[in-house]
Design a protein around this motif. Structure first.
Motif, PDB file in Angstrom:
ATOM      1  N   GLN A 111       1.019  -0.962  -0.158  1.00  0.00           N
ATOM      2  CA  GLN A 111       0.333  -0.093  -0.366  1.00  0.00           C
ATOM      3  C   GLN A 111       0.201   1.580   0.034  1.00  0.00           C
ATOM      4  OE1 GLN A 111      -3.007  -0.325   3.776  1.00  0.00           O
ATOM      5  NE2 GLN A 111      -4.368  -1.378   2.392  1.00  0.00           N
ATOM      6  N   GLN A 112       0.415   2.339  -1.042  1.00  0.00           N
ATOM      7  CA  GLN A 112       1.097   3.505  -0.452  1.00  0.00           C
ATOM      8  C   GLN A 112       1.251   4.130   0.348  1.00  0.00           C
ATOM      9  OE1 GLN A 112       2.634   4.578  -3.678  1.00  0.00           O
ATOM     10  NE2 GLN A 112       2.208   2.863  -4.622  1.00  0.00           N
ATOM     11  N   THR A 113       1.735   5.116   1.013  1.00  0.00           N
ATOM     12  CA  THR A 113       1.638   5.543   1.936  1.00  0.00           C
ATOM     13  C   THR A 113       1.717   6.866   1.815  1.00  0.00           C
ATOM     14  OG1 THR A 113       3.834   5.885   3.122  1.00  0.00           O
ATOM     15  CG2 THR A 113       2.979   3.633   3.276  1.00  0.00           C
ATOM     16  N   ASP A 114       1.873   7.586   1.161  1.00  0.00           N
ATOM     17  CA  ASP A 114       1.856   9.118  -0.284  1.00  0.00           C
ATOM     18  C   ASP A 114       0.864   9.832  -0.534  1.00  0.00           C
ATOM     19  OD1 ASP A 114       3.260  11.615  -0.575  1.00  0.00           O
ATOM     20  OD2 ASP A 114       3.207  10.646  -2.789  1.00  0.00           O
ATOM     21  N   LEU A 115       0.562  10.991   0.191  1.00  0.00           N
ATOM     22  CA  LEU A 115      -0.783  12.161   0.179  1.00  0.00           C
ATOM     23  C   LEU A 115      -0.681  12.036  -1.167  1.00  0.00           C
ATOM     24  CD1 LEU A 115      -3.984  12.630   1.427  1.00  0.00           C
ATOM     25  CD2 LEU A 115      -2.760  14.284   1.893  1.00  0.00           C
ATOM     26  N   VAL A 116       0.368  12.331  -1.564  1.00  0.00           N
ATOM     27  CA  VAL A 116      -0.133  12.768  -3.055  1.00  0.00           C
ATOM     28  C   VAL A 116      -0.323  11.753  -4.133  1.00  0.00           C
ATOM     29  CG1 VAL A 116       0.818  14.255  -4.887  1.00  0.00           C
ATOM     30  CG2 VAL A 116       1.480  14.444  -2.776  1.00  0.00           C
ATOM     31  N   GLU A 117       0.289  10.719  -4.556  1.00  0.00           N
ATOM     32  CA  GLU A 117      -0.100   9.678  -4.707  1.00  0.00           C
ATOM     33  C   GLU A 117      -1.435   8.526  -4.213  1.00  0.00           C
ATOM     34  OE1 GLU A 117       0.538   6.896  -7.641  1.00  0.00           O
ATOM     35  OE2 GLU A 117       1.828   8.054  -7.471  1.00  0.00           O
ATOM     36  N   ASN A 118      -1.962   8.590  -3.684  1.00  0.00           N
ATOM     37  CA  ASN A 118      -2.910   8.005  -2.906  1.00  0.00           C
ATOM     38  C   ASN A 118      -4.426   9.190  -4.016  1.00  0.00           C
ATOM     39  OD1 ASN A 118      -2.613   5.918  -1.381  1.00  0.00           O
ATOM     40  ND2 ASN A 118      -2.993   7.096   0.665  1.00  0.00           N
ATOM     41  N   ILE A 119      -3.969  10.187  -3.654  1.00  0.00           N
ATOM     42  CA  ILE A 119      -4.697  11.621  -4.282  1.00  0.00           C
ATOM     43  C   ILE A 119      -4.913  11.083  -6.236  1.00  0.00           C
ATOM     44  CG2 ILE A 119      -5.628  13.854  -5.056  1.00  0.00           C
ATOM     45  CD1 ILE A 119      -4.417  14.858  -2.217  1.00  0.00           C
TER      46      ILE A 119
END
Length: 135
Positions: free
Chosen positions: A56-64
């Motif tokens: 899972q991604q932890t980066d907020l920008v990547e999640n957005i």
């Protein structure tokens, strides 16, 4: 006399049942508070880390980016489907000017939807790329 005794005995049994349910409910509530206290002690972050998978991604920008790209993909699919529907409406209009105009409008709006989805995709990825580069 016997009927009064039986009704009092039934009343006492009902009270004992209700009291037993109250004690059981209190035990459940007390147990849930203990579990909550333990969860707060470990912290929300440790709970989130325990629930997070390795991939899972932890980066907020990547999640957005993933969320917006998925939504824009869905919008693009709907626009393409409407383009196909407009084409079928045009084919089956049978020369009727009202149906032909409605079909042309459907095709026009579907093409506009595709263009808007592509531009939104480009803008979102550009802006999020700037946030990622700045971090």
């Amino acid at each position: 006399e016997i009927s009064k005794f039986m009704s009092k005995q039934t009343h006492v049994q009902d009270l004992l049942k209700k009291g037993g349910l109250t004690i059981a409910a209190n035990a459940v509530v007390a147990t849930s508070f203990v579990g909550t206290a333990h969860a707060v002690e470990g912290g929300i972050r440790s709970g989130a880390n325990a629930a997070k998978g390795d991939d899972q991604q932890t980066d907020l920008v990547e999640n957005i980016r993933v969320i917006t790209n998925t939504m824009l993909f869905a919008i693009g699919i709907v626009a393409v489907i409407m383009l196909i529907v407009g084409g079928f409406r045009y084919i089956f209009s049978g020369g009727n000017s009202t149906n032909t105009t409605a079909a042309k409008d459907t095709i026009l709006y579907a093409v506009i939807g595709i263009v808007v989805a592509l531009l939104a995709y480009a803008i979102v990825n550009f802006v999020l790329g700037q946030f990622a580069a700045g971090a």
